[in-house]
Write an enzyme that holds these catalytic residues in place. Structure first.
Site, PDB file in Angstrom:
ATOM      1  N   ALA A  83       0.736  -1.024   0.135  1.00  0.00           N
ATOM      2  CA  ALA A  83      -0.108   0.369   0.331  1.00  0.00           C
ATOM      3  C   ALA A  83       0.997   0.879   0.263  1.00  0.00           C
ATOM      4  O   ALA A  83       1.630   1.277   0.788  1.00  0.00           O
ATOM      5  CB  ALA A  83      -1.046   0.282   1.236  1.00  0.00           C
ATOM      6  N   THR A 127      11.441   0.654  -4.131  1.00  0.00           N
ATOM      7  CA  THR A 127      11.997   1.469  -4.585  1.00  0.00           C
ATOM      8  C   THR A 127      13.646   1.300  -6.248  1.00  0.00           C
ATOM      9  O   THR A 127      14.062   2.169  -5.391  1.00  0.00           O
ATOM     10  CB  THR A 127      10.916   1.958  -5.926  1.00  0.00           C
ATOM     11  OG1 THR A 127      11.415   3.107  -6.650  1.00  0.00           O
ATOM     12  CG2 THR A 127      10.630   3.302  -4.329  1.00  0.00           C
ATOM     13  N   GLU A 129      13.674   4.313  -7.617  1.00  0.00           N
ATOM     14  CA  GLU A 129      13.259   6.307  -7.140  1.00  0.00           C
ATOM     15  C   GLU A 129      13.928   6.459  -5.964  1.00  0.00           C
ATOM     16  O   GLU A 129      14.517   7.379  -5.898  1.00  0.00           O
ATOM     17  CB  GLU A 129      11.742   6.045  -6.297  1.00  0.00           C
ATOM     18  CG  GLU A 129      11.146   5.946  -8.244  1.00  0.00           C
ATOM     19  CD  GLU A 129      10.946   7.205  -9.171  1.00  0.00           C
ATOM     20  OE1 GLU A 129      11.701   7.990  -9.355  1.00  0.00           O
ATOM     21  OE2 GLU A 129      11.045   6.694 -10.655  1.00  0.00           O
ATOM     22  N   TYR A 151       8.166  11.496  -2.945  1.00  0.00           N
ATOM     23  CA  TYR A 151       7.963   9.864  -3.402  1.00  0.00           C
ATOM     24  C   TYR A 151       9.330   8.516  -3.046  1.00  0.00           C
ATOM     25  O   TYR A 151       8.880   8.117  -1.870  1.00  0.00           O
ATOM     26  CB  TYR A 151       7.104   9.501  -4.548  1.00  0.00           C
ATOM     27  CG  TYR A 151       6.953   7.589  -4.987  1.00  0.00           C
ATOM     28  CD1 TYR A 151       6.351   7.155  -4.119  1.00  0.00           C
ATOM     29  CD2 TYR A 151       7.973   7.334  -5.433  1.00  0.00           C
ATOM     30  CE1 TYR A 151       6.099   5.522  -4.403  1.00  0.00           C
ATOM     31  CE2 TYR A 151       8.559   5.661  -5.901  1.00  0.00           C
ATOM     32  CZ  TYR A 151       7.086   4.892  -5.395  1.00  0.00           C
ATOM     33  OH  TYR A 151       6.524   3.796  -4.973  1.00  0.00           O
ATOM     34  N   LYS A 155       9.885   6.724   0.626  1.00  0.00           N
ATOM     35  CA  LYS A 155      10.180   4.951   0.564  1.00  0.00           C
ATOM     36  C   LYS A 155      11.557   4.608   1.244  1.00  0.00           C
ATOM     37  O   LYS A 155      11.648   3.130   1.575  1.00  0.00           O
ATOM     38  CB  LYS A 155       9.942   4.727  -1.321  1.00  0.00           C
ATOM     39  CG  LYS A 155       8.448   4.897  -1.805  1.00  0.00           C
ATOM     40  CD  LYS A 155       7.910   2.848  -1.062  1.00  0.00           C
ATOM     41  CE  LYS A 155       7.094   3.362  -2.193  1.00  0.00           C
ATOM     42  NZ  LYS A 155       5.552   2.000  -1.443  1.00  0.00           N
TER      43      LYS A 155
HETATM   44  P1  NDP Z   1      -0.874   0.506  -7.050  1.00  0.00           P
HETATM   45  O1  NDP Z   1      -0.627   2.693  -7.350  1.00  0.00           O
HETATM   46  O2  NDP Z   1      -1.285   0.102  -8.341  1.00  0.00           O
HETATM   47  O3  NDP Z   1      -1.076   0.315  -5.738  1.00  0.00           O
HETATM   48  C1  NDP Z   1      -1.264   1.121  -4.795  1.00  0.00           C
HETATM   49  C2  NDP Z   1      -2.387   0.298  -3.701  1.00  0.00           C
HETATM   50  O4  NDP Z   1      -2.111   0.991  -2.703  1.00  0.00           O
HETATM   51  C3  NDP Z   1      -3.802   0.353  -4.289  1.00  0.00           C
HETATM   52  O5  NDP Z   1      -3.918  -1.262  -3.540  1.00  0.00           O
HETATM   53  C4  NDP Z   1      -4.066   1.777  -3.244  1.00  0.00           C
HETATM   54  O6  NDP Z   1      -5.166   1.197  -2.493  1.00  0.00           O
HETATM   55  C5  NDP Z   1      -2.987   1.404  -1.744  1.00  0.00           C
HETATM   56  N1  NDP Z   1      -3.620   2.237  -1.235  1.00  0.00           N
HETATM   57  C6  NDP Z   1      -2.848   3.808  -1.518  1.00  0.00           C
HETATM   58  N2  NDP Z   1      -3.114   4.718  -0.467  1.00  0.00           N
HETATM   59  C7  NDP Z   1      -4.048   3.661   0.680  1.00  0.00           C
HETATM   60  C8  NDP Z   1      -3.995   3.538   2.198  1.00  0.00           C
HETATM   61  N3  NDP Z   1      -3.904   4.867   3.164  1.00  0.00           N
HETATM   62  N4  NDP Z   1      -4.835   2.962   2.652  1.00  0.00           N
HETATM   63  C9  NDP Z   1      -4.831   2.045   1.832  1.00  0.00           C
HETATM   64  N5  NDP Z   1      -4.074   1.226   0.501  1.00  0.00           N
HETATM   65  C10 NDP Z   1      -3.979   2.725  -0.008  1.00  0.00           C
HETATM   66  O7  NDP Z   1       0.926   0.243  -7.365  1.00  0.00           O
HETATM   67  P2  NDP Z   1       1.340  -0.994  -7.419  1.00  0.00           P
HETATM   68  O8  NDP Z   1       1.245  -1.818  -7.026  1.00  0.00           O
HETATM   69  O9  NDP Z   1       2.395  -0.379  -8.968  1.00  0.00           O
HETATM   70  O10 NDP Z   1       2.845  -1.419  -6.615  1.00  0.00           O
HETATM   71  C11 NDP Z   1       2.744  -1.681  -4.847  1.00  0.00           C
HETATM   72  C12 NDP Z   1       3.376  -0.853  -4.383  1.00  0.00           C
HETATM   73  O11 NDP Z   1       4.933  -0.837  -5.391  1.00  0.00           O
HETATM   74  C13 NDP Z   1       3.435   0.438  -4.272  1.00  0.00           C
HETATM   75  O12 NDP Z   1       4.556   0.326  -2.799  1.00  0.00           O
HETATM   76  C14 NDP Z   1       4.866   1.195  -5.469  1.00  0.00           C
HETATM   77  O13 NDP Z   1       4.943   2.109  -4.695  1.00  0.00           O
HETATM   78  C15 NDP Z   1       6.308  -0.001  -5.421  1.00  0.00           C
HETATM   79  N6  NDP Z   1       7.110   0.009  -6.535  1.00  0.00           N
HETATM   80  C16 NDP Z   1       5.614  -0.139  -7.793  1.00  0.00           C
HETATM   81  C17 NDP Z   1       7.028  -0.071  -8.824  1.00  0.00           C
HETATM   82  C18 NDP Z   1       6.216  -0.429 -10.104  1.00  0.00           C
HETATM   83  O14 NDP Z   1       7.152   0.072 -10.643  1.00  0.00           O
HETATM   84  N7  NDP Z   1       4.981  -0.239 -10.402  1.00  0.00           N
HETATM   85  C19 NDP Z   1       8.495   0.516  -8.808  1.00  0.00           C
HETATM   86  C20 NDP Z   1       8.937  -0.157  -7.191  1.00  0.00           C
HETATM   87  C21 NDP Z   1       7.880  -0.032  -6.467  1.00  0.00           C
HETATM   88  P3  NDP Z   1      -6.683   2.195  -3.797  1.00  0.00           P
HETATM   89  O15 NDP Z   1      -6.973   1.049  -5.297  1.00  0.00           O
HETATM   90  O16 NDP Z   1      -7.729   2.556  -3.226  1.00  0.00           O
HETATM   91  O17 NDP Z   1      -5.604   3.597  -4.568  1.00  0.00           O
HETATM   92  P1  GDP Z   2       8.244   6.546 -12.663  1.00  0.00           P
HETATM   93  O1  GDP Z   2       9.183   6.383 -12.954  1.00  0.00           O
HETATM   94  O2  GDP Z   2       7.559   6.013 -11.277  1.00  0.00           O
HETATM   95  O3  GDP Z   2       8.422   7.928 -12.153  1.00  0.00           O
HETATM   96  O4  GDP Z   2       6.798   6.406 -13.216  1.00  0.00           O
HETATM   97  P2  GDP Z   2       6.074   6.884 -15.000  1.00  0.00           P
HETATM   98  O5  GDP Z   2       5.385   6.322 -15.795  1.00  0.00           O
HETATM   99  O6  GDP Z   2       5.570   8.028 -14.062  1.00  0.00           O
HETATM  100  O7  GDP Z   2       7.699   8.322 -15.524  1.00  0.00           O
HETATM  101  C1  GDP Z   2       8.583   7.752 -15.497  1.00  0.00           C
HETATM  102  C2  GDP Z   2       9.182   8.616 -17.025  1.00  0.00           C
HETATM  103  O8  GDP Z   2       8.147   8.711 -17.702  1.00  0.00           O
HETATM  104  C3  GDP Z   2       9.363   9.859 -15.634  1.00  0.00           C
HETATM  105  O9  GDP Z   2      10.868  10.769 -16.327  1.00  0.00           O
HETATM  106  C4  GDP Z   2       8.920  11.164 -15.938  1.00  0.00           C
HETATM  107  O10 GDP Z   2       8.954  12.140 -16.463  1.00  0.00           O
HETATM  108  C5  GDP Z   2       8.342  10.951 -17.236  1.00  0.00           C
HETATM  109  N1  GDP Z   2       7.350  10.983 -18.390  1.00  0.00           N
HETATM  110  C6  GDP Z   2       7.424  11.987 -19.593  1.00  0.00           C
HETATM  111  N2  GDP Z   2       6.194  12.212 -19.436  1.00  0.00           N
HETATM  112  C7  GDP Z   2       4.986  11.597 -18.368  1.00  0.00           C
HETATM  113  C8  GDP Z   2       4.196  11.575 -18.614  1.00  0.00           C
HETATM  114  O11 GDP Z   2       3.042  12.268 -19.108  1.00  0.00           O
HETATM  115  N3  GDP Z   2       3.497  11.054 -17.736  1.00  0.00           N
HETATM  116  C9  GDP Z   2       4.277  10.486 -17.119  1.00  0.00           C
HETATM  117  N4  GDP Z   2       3.444   9.967 -16.167  1.00  0.00           N
HETATM  118  N5  GDP Z   2       5.047  10.290 -16.731  1.00  0.00           N
HETATM  119  C10 GDP Z   2       6.267  10.803 -18.302  1.00  0.00           C
END
Ligand code: NDP
Ligand code: GDP
Length: 337
Positions: A83, A127, A129, A151, A155
Site C-alpha cells: 500500500a 523502489t 526511485e 515519493y 520510500k
Molecule cells: P498501485 O498504485 O497500483 O497500488 C497501490 C495500492 O496501495 C492500491 O491498492 C491503493 O489502493 C493502496 N493504497 C494507497 N493508499 C492507501 C491507504 N491510505 N490505505 C490503504 N491502501 C492504500 O501500485 P503498484 O501495485 O504498482 O505498486 C505496489 C507497490 O510497489 C507500491 O508501494 C509502489 O510504490 C511500489 N513500487 C512499484 C513499482 C512499479 O513500477 N509498479 C516500482 C517500485 C516500487 P486504491 O486502489 O484504493 O488506490
Molecule cells: P516513475 O518512474 O515512477 O516516475 O514512472 P512514470 O511512468 O510516472 O514516469 C517515468 C518517466 O516518464 C519519468 O521520468 C517521467 O518524467 C517521464 N514522463 C514523460 N512524460 C510523462 C507523462 O506524460 N506522464 C508520466 N507519468 N511520466 C512522463
C-alpha cells in the site's frame, strides 16, 4: 493453510500477487481502503471465482488500530506491504499525504508485526526511485541512494524502517528494490499505460495526438508478473535481506512511444528539439506526439538501470518478459478494450 496478508491488494501488483499466492495454495487476505463505491480496484478484473477466495478487510494503512487488529487476528505467515501513494508526479503536489501513507503506514506495519506477530515474514515495496540522481550505473543493493521526489524520500524512510526493525528486533523484514514494472493493469497516469492507451485511441481515430513531458528519461521496465514472483521468493529465502529486481536494460520514453506505435503499424519520425519536439507519422506526416511542459516534474530521475545479479544468484530469480514483449502485451490489451 498458509496465510498471507497483502496491503495495497487493489493495485497493480496486488492483482498479480494475489493470483500467484492463491495458485500456491495460500489463504489470501487483503487490506482495501473504503471508498463510496466499495470498489476493489483491479481485483474486480479477476474471475469471480478467484475474487470470492480473497478475504477483504476494509481499512486505511494510516490507521494503526486497524493495521494492528488485522495482524493480531490473522497472524499471517507472510505479509506483503504494497500500500502506497505510488505516483511520483502526485507526490510533488501532495507531499504530506505521500509521507503519511508511505512513512506512517509502513511504521504501522512494522510496529504491529513487532508487537502482535513477530514470526510474520514481511516484504516491503521499496523502489529504484530511491537511487534518484544516480551515483553509479547500473544500480545494485550497494549503490548510494539520492531520492529526487517526495515519493523517493518516503520510500527511503520505509526502507530504513524495515532494515532498522530487522537489525534491532530480529524480525524477518525484506526490502525489494524494484525497478519500474508495468502491465495491462498499470495505473493510467504512469507513462507506459498512458502511451498505450493513447496509441490505441489514435489508431482507432478516437484521439488526435499524445502529449508527454520528459521523453529523454530512461527506465528499466519489466512486467509486474515477473516481479511479484520475486517478492514471493524473497520471503521464502533463508534470511531477510534487500534485493534489486530489474531487467538490466533501459529504454527512453521516446523508445517506448516508437515501439507502441509500431504495434499499430505506424512508423514515428521526430523533428524539433526540447519543448518543440514532435513525433509524426512517417507516412502521412501527421503530428501524433507533442511535448507539454505540464508533464515535466520539478526534479526528474533521468536514468535508471538495475543490476539484479544478487537476486539471480541467491533467489534464482530472473525476468522473463522482454521490453518488446511488454509493449506488445500492453498494446494488445488496449486494442482489445
Ligand atoms: P498501485 O498504485 O497500483 O497500488 C497501490 C495500492 O496501495 C492500491 O491498492 C491503493 O489502493 C493502496 N493504497 C494507497 N493508499 C492507501 C491507504 N491510505 N490505505 C490503504 N491502501 C492504500 O501500485 P503498484 O501495485 O504498482 O505498486 C505496489 C507497490 O510497489 C507500491 O508501494 C509502489 O510504490 C511500489 N513500487 C512499484 C513499482 C512499479 O513500477 N509498479 C516500482 C517500485 C516500487 P486504491 O486502489 O484504493 O488506490
Ligand atoms: P516513475 O518512474 O515512477 O516516475 O514512472 P512514470 O511512468 O510516472 O514516469 C517515468 C518517466 O516518464 C519519468 O521520468 C517521467 O518524467 C517521464 N514522463 C514523460 N512524460 C510523462 C507523462 O506524460 N506522464 C508520466 N507519468 N511520466 C512522463
Amino acid at each position: 493453510m498458509k496465510k498471507a496478508l497483502i496491503t495495497g491488494i487493489s493495485g497493480q501488483d496486488g492483482y498479480y500477487l494475489s493470483q500467484l499466492l492463491l495458485e500456491k495454495g495460500y489463504e489470501v487476505h487483503g487490506l482495501v481502503r473504503r471508498n463510496s463505491q466499495l470498489s476493489i480496484g483491479n481485483l474486480s478484473k479477476l474471475d469471480e471465482k478467484i475474487q470470492k477466495k480473497i478475504i477483504i478487510h476494509w481499512g486505511d494503512i494510516t490507521d494503526h488500530c486497524i493495521v494492528e487488529k488485522i495482524i493480531k487476528d490473522i497472524k499471517p505467515k507472510e505479509m506483503y506491504h504494497l500500500a502506497a501513494q505510488s505516483f511520483v508526479g502526485l507526490s510533488f503536489e501532495n507531499p504530506r499525504h505521500t509521507y503519511n501513507v508511505n512513512i506512517d503506514g509502513t511504521l504501522n506495519v512494522a510496529n504491529a508485526v513487532r508487537e502482535f506477530s513477530p514470526k510474520t515474514r514481511v516484504y516491503f515495496a521499496a523502489t529504484s526511485e530511491m537511487f534518484g540522481k544516480v551515483q553509479e550505473t547500473p544500480q545494485n543493493e550497494k549503490t548510494p541512494f539520492y531520492p529526487r521526489s517526495p515519493y523517493g524520500v518516503s520510500k527511503l524512510a520505509g526502507f530504513w524502517t524495515m532494515k532498522n526493525y530487522r537489525e534491532s528486533y530480529g524480525l524477518f523484514m525484506s526490502n525489494g528494490i524494484l525497478f519500474n514494472h508495468e502491465s495491462e493493469v498499470r495505473g493510467p497516469e504512469f507513462v507506459t499505460r498512458k502511451i498505450c492507451m493513447a496509441v490505441a485511441n489514435i489508431s482507432k481515430k478516437k484521439q488526435e495526438y499524445l502529449e508527454l513531458g520528459n521523453m529523454d528519461s530512461r527506465r528499466d521496465w519489466g512486467h509486474a508478473a515477473d516481479y511479484v514472483y520475486g517478492m514471493w521468493l524473497m520471503l521464502q529465502y533463508k534470511k531477510p535481506d534487500d534485493f534489486v529486481l530489474a531487467t538490466g536494460e533501459n529504454h527512453s520514453v521516446r523508445d517506448f512511444v516508437e515501439r507502441a506505435f509500431k504495434e499499430v503499424g505506424i512508423d514515428i519520425g521526430w523533428e524539433g528539439k526540447e519543448l518543440n519536439e514532435k513525433g509524426f507519422d512517417k507516412k502521412t506526416k501527421k503530428v501524433l506526439v507533442k511535448v507539454n511542459p505540464e508533464f515535466f516534474r520539478p526534479a526528474d530521475v533521468e536514468v535508471l538501470k538495475g543490476n539484479y545479479s544478487k537476486a539471480k544468484k541467491q533467489l534464482g530469480w530472473k525476468p522473463r518478459i522482454t521490453f518488446n514483449k511488454l509493449v506488445k502485451v500492453m498494446m494488445q490489451n488496449e486494442l482489445n478494450q
